[in-house]
Motif scaffolding. Structure first.
Motif, PDB file in Angstrom:
ATOM      1  N   LEU B 128     -18.100  53.234  61.412  1.00  0.00           N
ATOM      2  CA  LEU B 128     -17.572  51.967  60.888  1.00  0.00           C
ATOM      3  C   LEU B 128     -16.253  52.169  60.129  1.00  0.00           C
ATOM      4  O   LEU B 128     -15.270  51.490  60.409  1.00  0.00           O
ATOM      5  CB  LEU B 128     -18.626  51.285  60.006  1.00  0.00           C
ATOM      6  CG  LEU B 128     -18.191  49.966  59.367  1.00  0.00           C
ATOM      7  CD1 LEU B 128     -17.800  48.946  60.422  1.00  0.00           C
ATOM      8  CD2 LEU B 128     -19.289  49.407  58.482  1.00  0.00           C
ATOM      9  N   PRO B 129     -16.225  53.141  59.195  1.00  0.00           N
ATOM     10  CA  PRO B 129     -14.927  53.373  58.533  1.00  0.00           C
ATOM     11  C   PRO B 129     -13.829  53.740  59.512  1.00  0.00           C
ATOM     12  O   PRO B 129     -12.671  53.336  59.335  1.00  0.00           O
ATOM     13  CB  PRO B 129     -15.216  54.544  57.578  1.00  0.00           C
ATOM     14  CG  PRO B 129     -16.667  54.474  57.321  1.00  0.00           C
ATOM     15  CD  PRO B 129     -17.294  53.947  58.582  1.00  0.00           C
ATOM     16  N   LEU B 130     -14.216  54.462  60.564  1.00  0.00           N
ATOM     17  CA  LEU B 130     -13.235  54.864  61.568  1.00  0.00           C
ATOM     18  C   LEU B 130     -12.638  53.632  62.255  1.00  0.00           C
ATOM     19  O   LEU B 130     -11.416  53.532  62.447  1.00  0.00           O
ATOM     20  CB  LEU B 130     -13.927  55.759  62.603  1.00  0.00           C
ATOM     21  CG  LEU B 130     -13.080  56.859  63.217  1.00  0.00           C
ATOM     22  CD1 LEU B 130     -12.610  57.816  62.141  1.00  0.00           C
ATOM     23  CD2 LEU B 130     -13.890  57.590  64.283  1.00  0.00           C
ATOM     24  N   ALA B 131     -13.522  52.688  62.594  1.00  0.00           N
ATOM     25  CA  ALA B 131     -13.053  51.461  63.254  1.00  0.00           C
ATOM     26  C   ALA B 131     -12.134  50.680  62.320  1.00  0.00           C
ATOM     27  O   ALA B 131     -11.085  50.156  62.718  1.00  0.00           O
ATOM     28  CB  ALA B 131     -14.245  50.610  63.671  1.00  0.00           C
ATOM     29  N   LEU B 132     -12.544  50.601  61.043  1.00  0.00           N
ATOM     30  CA  LEU B 132     -11.714  49.877  60.069  1.00  0.00           C
ATOM     31  C   LEU B 132     -10.382  50.592  59.866  1.00  0.00           C
ATOM     32  O   LEU B 132      -9.323  49.956  59.747  1.00  0.00           O
ATOM     33  CB  LEU B 132     -12.451  49.745  58.731  1.00  0.00           C
ATOM     34  CG  LEU B 132     -13.687  48.837  58.761  1.00  0.00           C
ATOM     35  CD1 LEU B 132     -14.442  48.908  57.440  1.00  0.00           C
ATOM     36  CD2 LEU B 132     -13.282  47.400  59.060  1.00  0.00           C
ATOM     37  N   SER B 199     -20.424  48.297  63.638  1.00  0.00           N
ATOM     38  CA  SER B 199     -20.334  46.869  63.327  1.00  0.00           C
ATOM     39  C   SER B 199     -20.580  46.658  61.852  1.00  0.00           C
ATOM     40  O   SER B 199     -21.366  47.385  61.226  1.00  0.00           O
ATOM     41  CB  SER B 199     -21.376  46.079  64.116  1.00  0.00           C
ATOM     42  OG  SER B 199     -21.111  46.188  65.486  1.00  0.00           O
ATOM     43  N   LEU B 200     -19.944  45.642  61.302  1.00  0.00           N
ATOM     44  CA  LEU B 200     -20.208  45.297  59.908  1.00  0.00           C
ATOM     45  C   LEU B 200     -21.609  44.712  59.838  1.00  0.00           C
ATOM     46  O   LEU B 200     -21.926  43.763  60.562  1.00  0.00           O
ATOM     47  CB  LEU B 200     -19.178  44.275  59.415  1.00  0.00           C
ATOM     48  CG  LEU B 200     -17.791  44.877  59.179  1.00  0.00           C
ATOM     49  CD1 LEU B 200     -16.714  43.810  59.188  1.00  0.00           C
ATOM     50  CD2 LEU B 200     -17.769  45.640  57.865  1.00  0.00           C
ATOM     51  N   PRO B 201     -22.479  45.306  59.026  1.00  0.00           N
ATOM     52  CA  PRO B 201     -23.885  44.884  59.014  1.00  0.00           C
ATOM     53  C   PRO B 201     -24.045  43.435  58.565  1.00  0.00           C
ATOM     54  O   PRO B 201     -23.235  42.914  57.795  1.00  0.00           O
ATOM     55  CB  PRO B 201     -24.544  45.831  58.006  1.00  0.00           C
ATOM     56  CG  PRO B 201     -23.501  46.747  57.521  1.00  0.00           C
ATOM     57  CD  PRO B 201     -22.198  46.380  58.093  1.00  0.00           C
ATOM     58  N   LEU B 202     -25.078  42.817  59.078  1.00  0.00           N
ATOM     59  CA  LEU B 202     -25.410  41.450  58.686  1.00  0.00           C
ATOM     60  C   LEU B 202     -25.968  41.468  57.271  1.00  0.00           C
ATOM     61  O   LEU B 202     -26.750  42.335  56.896  1.00  0.00           O
ATOM     62  CB  LEU B 202     -26.469  40.912  59.650  1.00  0.00           C
ATOM     63  CG  LEU B 202     -26.390  39.432  59.997  1.00  0.00           C
ATOM     64  CD1 LEU B 202     -25.054  39.088  60.632  1.00  0.00           C
ATOM     65  CD2 LEU B 202     -27.535  39.062  60.939  1.00  0.00           C
ATOM     66  N   LEU B 203     -25.577  40.521  56.471  1.00  0.00           N
ATOM     67  CA  LEU B 203     -26.044  40.496  55.077  1.00  0.00           C
ATOM     68  C   LEU B 203     -27.244  39.588  54.906  1.00  0.00           C
ATOM     69  O   LEU B 203     -28.079  39.811  54.037  1.00  0.00           O
ATOM     70  CB  LEU B 203     -24.922  40.006  54.146  1.00  0.00           C
ATOM     71  CG  LEU B 203     -23.748  40.941  53.930  1.00  0.00           C
ATOM     72  CD1 LEU B 203     -22.798  40.354  52.899  1.00  0.00           C
ATOM     73  CD2 LEU B 203     -24.216  42.326  53.487  1.00  0.00           C
ATOM     74  N   LEU B 204     -27.319  38.516  55.717  1.00  0.00           N
ATOM     75  CA  LEU B 204     -28.329  37.499  55.463  1.00  0.00           C
ATOM     76  C   LEU B 204     -28.960  37.130  56.801  1.00  0.00           C
ATOM     77  O   LEU B 204     -28.286  36.665  57.705  1.00  0.00           O
ATOM     78  CB  LEU B 204     -27.643  36.274  54.839  1.00  0.00           C
ATOM     79  CG  LEU B 204     -28.411  35.458  53.823  1.00  0.00           C
ATOM     80  CD1 LEU B 204     -28.919  36.354  52.695  1.00  0.00           C
ATOM     81  CD2 LEU B 204     -27.505  34.364  53.265  1.00  0.00           C
TER      82      LEU B 204
END
Lengths: 517, 392
Positions: B128-132, B199-204
């Motif tokens: 994830l950090p790599l993608a960002l 992927s950015l994880p779902l929070l809710l």
């Protein structure tokens, strides 16, 4: 009102109980001001005292909240400047409102062309030539204004005022841009105008001018009339005290200098200016420790470029700058600052300060990258803030606090902040450019004392000012700059204003009979 | 374009909290006022189109704040706008108008999408950090180019960034259309789906709210710290307010604006990334115009990081409410764009008005008029007398 012969005559202008309020400020607070016919009346006061507001009221640009204006004894209510012109008033502005590409005649008739479609240029030219001859203004009606020297341009303004039928001329700080010779010529023009019966109101904050040219003087302070005096019966200290509200020392108290070794040296500086001319044409100078070295000259003769080269803002095309025997020609402002060069710039608003920044942030200017102001790229705001508070105390910067935006301060307090910031570094050499420009007498006194104190601490002070009196009063040694060259060097007290004026105007001293001294 | 900052508001350290709140109050109030004016004007437009404004606004409000899902949707919509708005603010503080946020977001989204579609089996905390990071680099380069061009040649950033926007669109189209590239799906005009670990994880649960909002909020704090607590931020603000003073202080204008543009583009690139690998799960080659909306967010937020967050939330709320308004009140979604336009107009008008007042106050003082400290502290307006008309 009685005139000199004891006859009762209506004053040319009489303003009674004038009050003008702006939100938060009472600019004029029951001002009394009366000008006799045929006199030169100086209106003296510090910046912000309300002089300009008063004259704008007189000229119909502002409407007074209270009070009465009489012109030639008749009460008047001007709705705009045209009404004032019709009543015989005329204003000569500090910054000339002339169109450089137009000829003298075209400029003079601007605004009074008449209603007709066809301009009777020949008749207008004739009248302009006539007026010029009658008052000895020596102006060629066909000259293009942009090509005239500043003193002449001012005469064109005066000519325009006369052309419009002005009987009472208001001159707003008319000497600000003139050389000493031009000032003398202005005085004789004003005297001729007075002799032919015109009345002159001369707005100024300089005591010397009051003494030189006026018959009477009215002093205002903080929007109130302090008093009116016969110029011949008053003294400079009295006027200064009236103007400032306390006794001020007009003479710079300056014990003899003890110059030491050179601290800032310029060798053969050359710089091509933006218009391709040689702005600096081989400047050599040597600033020693413990002296104030003044550079006088008419604005635009290379002073700005010289300072930029010395401060590190521009590289010279040729030549060398040595700071404490280190060649700094190729370095920028910050390395020089670290080595011991401080700089009080001429342009407070455009260079010396960032007006929307707080005082603290302005103290950071030029210092932000160094300890104790920052560490590891992070600014120590609490530390900088308390340092700013200390500096504000030490240099009497009056502001609500270090978080106040610099733009909210008066000019004097802004300058004190700059001086505080620059002196707190304890520099070895200090560049001070126009350090008192636009300041009032009290602040000027403060700045002068600081500069002398720095000198006495063994620091070299390079002073550039277009105010010849200031340079002569403060400097231990004087250089005259003309067209990018140093054309004269004198020790303090060994040169007269006239001699300096001639050199500043580009003439060699031996061409004229030198003033004996 | 940038409004005058209020240094006492965020600049200096130990301002008394009360003073600070009082100082910020006019800004908040005037922004609310601007929104109210915009809603009124929008109401007139709705009425003119033959609908009733009130039910429409009820639907709009419910869609934005009425319940868990609505609020989540507001946050989702706000996320890329906050990041883009922060990018705009950083450039504005340096005195530049970054109109290239759109292109920077497009490339940020594209690179994040590509990096996330690639599946080497890396764990979440690496992939994830790599993608960002890929998005940040892409956006940063796209911002740095106009910055360095301006620094070196004086080329105006408005021109160069607009050109780079078009270039970014074309690059995206070319890359997405490559049949030979396994990471893209030309038929869908998108990258392949992002793997879970990128992927950015779902929070809710049950909403689309993803962790991008946390990234945006974190970015706002970082940008604030950078601008108001570091030497670099000080340089950016100095350069933006006074080139003369910057030169005097030995601050390199070119270097500072180039780096500010790099940072601006970097933030915008992240803004593109959160939409791709947070909301949609892949990058779509569609012109969303998020970058242009971000300009408005920066302007409405007065280029202040926290103002930008608030403005981003406002725009997010309007976007989220628009859907409900369309579905329940039957009002075209486009009316929301009209509303947004009114918000931008009224906020800008108020900003210009306040700037005008402030500069008058400054000239009053600068001209050495009597400075009445008591009146000043009591907050009385100090207004310069109107300039006399020029007379000849």
């Amino acid at each position: 009102m009685t005139n000199r012969d004891g006859n009762v005559a209506a004053p040319a202008v009489e303003m009674r109980g004038i009050v003008k309020r702006f939100p938060g400020v009472v600019a004029n607070d029951s001002i009394e001001f009366a000008v006799r016919k045929g006199e030169i009346h100086a209106l003296l006061g510090e910046n912000g005292a309300g002089k300009t507001t008063l004259m704008n009221i007189l000229f119909g640009l502002y409407h007074p909240d209270e009070g009465e204006i009489r012109v030639d004894g008749r009460p008047v209510r001007f709705h705009n400047a045209r009404d004032a012109v019709l009543a015989g008033l005329a204003m000569v502005h500090q910054h000339f409102m002339l169109i450089p590409r137009f000829t003298v005649t075209e400029n003079v008739i601007l605004g009074s062309e008449g209603a007709g479609v066809v301009l009777d240029r020949a008749a207008a030219r004739e009248r302009v030539a006539d007026l010029s001859a009658r008052y000895g203004l020596q102006i060629d009606p066909d000259a293009v204004v942009g090509a005239l020297p500043v003193g002449m341009q001012q005469r064109v303004e005066i000519l325009r005022a006369l052309y419009q039928g002005g009987k009472t001329l208001i001159l707003d700080e008319p000497t600000a841009l003139l050389t000493p010779q031009e000032v003398d010529e202005l005085y004789s023009v004003l005297n001729r105008l007075r002799e032919s019966g015109d009345t002159i109101i001369f707005i100024t904050h300089k005591l010397r001018e009051v003494a030189a040219v006026s018959d009477r003087v009215t002093v205002i302070r903080r929007g109130r009339t302090v008093g009116t005096r016969q110029t011949a019966e008053t003294t400079a200290p009295e006027l200064a005290e009236m103007m400032v509200g306390r006794a001020v020392s007009l003479r710079v108290d300056r014990p003899p200098a003890h110059p030491g070794e050179p601290v800032l040296v310029a060798n053969d500086l050359h710089l091509r200016g933006t218009q391709g001319h040689e702005a600096l044409a081989g400047v050599n100078l040597e600033l020693r420790r413990g002296e104030i070295l003044g550079i006088c000259g008419v604005e635009g003769n290379g002073q700005a470029e010289l300072i930029e080269v010395l401060a590190g803002l521009r590289r010279p095309d040729r030549g060398q700058v040595l700071l404490k025997e280190t060649d700094v020609t190729a370095t920028g402002t910050n390395p020089r600052r670290r080595l011991g060069l401080s700089y009080i710039p001429e342009d407070r608003h455009g260079r010396g300060l960032v007006l929307p920044f707080s005082l603290t942030e302005n103290v950071l200017l030029g210092n932000a990258e160094e300890a104790p102001f920052s560490q590891g790229g992070r600014i120590d705001y609490p530390g900088s803030r308390s340092l700013t508070e200390r500096l504000m105390g030490a240099f009497d910067v009056r502001a609500p606090g270090p978080d106040t935006p610099a733009g909210a301060l008066s000019g004097g307090n802004q300058q004190k902040l700059i001086i505080a910031r620059e002196l707190h570094r304890e520099p070895d050499a200090l560049l001070a450019v126009q350090p008192t420009r636009g300041l009032d007498v009290g602040a000027i006194e403060f700045v002068h004392k600081q500069l002398v104190a720095e000198r006495d601490k063994g620091r070299g002070v390079l002073l550039i000012s277009f105010d010849l009196d200031e340079v002569m009063d403060l400097s231990d040694r004087l250089l005259v700059i003309y067209q990018g060259r140093i054309v004269g060097e004198f020790l303090s007290g060994q040169v007269t204003r006239t001699e300096l004026g001639l050199l500043m105007g580009g003439r060699a001293l031996d061409e004229h009979a030198p003033a004996a001294d | 374009m940038s409004t005058l900052p209020r240094p006492t508001e965020a600049g200096a350290g130990a301002v008394r909290p009360l003073t600070r709140i009082a100082g910020a109050l006019p800004t908040v109030l005037s922004s609310l006022l601007a929104v109210a004016i915009a809603l009124l004007a929008g109401g007139v437009v709705i009425a003119l189109s033959g609908q009733t404004p009130f039910p429409a606004y009820v639907a709009l409000f419910e869609g934005a704040f009425g319940g868990r899902r609505a609020i989540a949707e507001t946050l989702v919509m706000a996320t890329p706008l906050i990041l883009g708005g922060l990018g705009f603010a950083v450039a504005s503080r340096a005195g530049l108008f970054n109109i290239g946020l759109e292109g920077q977001m497009v490339l940020g989204g594209l690179c994040a999408g590509l990096a996330a579609a690639w599946n080497p089996g890396l764990p979440l905390y690496v992939h994830l950090p790599l993608a960002l990071l890929a998005a940040a680099i892409a956006g940063g380069i796209w911002g740095f180019i106009p910055g360095i061009l301006k620094a070196k040649t004086g080329a105006h950033e408005v021109i160069t960034t607009i050109m780079l926007n078009y270039l970014a669109y074309r690059i995206s189209t070319v890359v997405i259309g490559r049949e030979d590239l396994v990471l893209v799906n030309p038929a869908l005009q998108a990258t392949q789906p992002a793997v879970d670990n990128a992927s950015l994880p779902l929070l809710l649960e049950g909403t689309r709210l993803h962790a991008g909002i946390l990234l945006a909020l974190l970015a706002a704090v970082v940008v604030w710290f950078l601008l108001y607590r570091t030497v670099f931020g000080y340089k950016i603000r100095t350069v933006g307010l006074s080139q003369g003073a910057a030169a005097y202080a030995g601050i390199s204008w070119g270097r500072t604006i180039a780096l500010a543009m790099l940072l601006s583009g970097l933030l915008a690139g992240l803004g593109g990334a959160v939409d791709a690998i947070g909301l949609h799960g892949r990058y779509y080659n569609v012109m969303l115009g998020l970058g242009f909306t971000s300009i408005a967010v920066g302007l409405v937020g007065r280029n202040n990081p926290f103002g930008v967050v608030m403005a981003g939330l406002l725009f997010g709320a309007l976007a989220s409410g628009a859907t409900r308004m369309q579905n329940t009140a039957g009002i075209a979604r486009d009316i929301v764009y009209v509303l947004l336009a009114f918000v931008i107009l009224s906020v800008s008008a108020l900003a210009v008005f306040q700037q005008f007042q402030q500069s008058r106050r400054q000239t009053t003082r600068a001209r050495g008029m009597t400075y009445d400290r008591a009146a000043d502290e009591a907050g009385e307006p100090l207004v310069e007398p109107p300039p006399p008309p020029r007379t000849i």
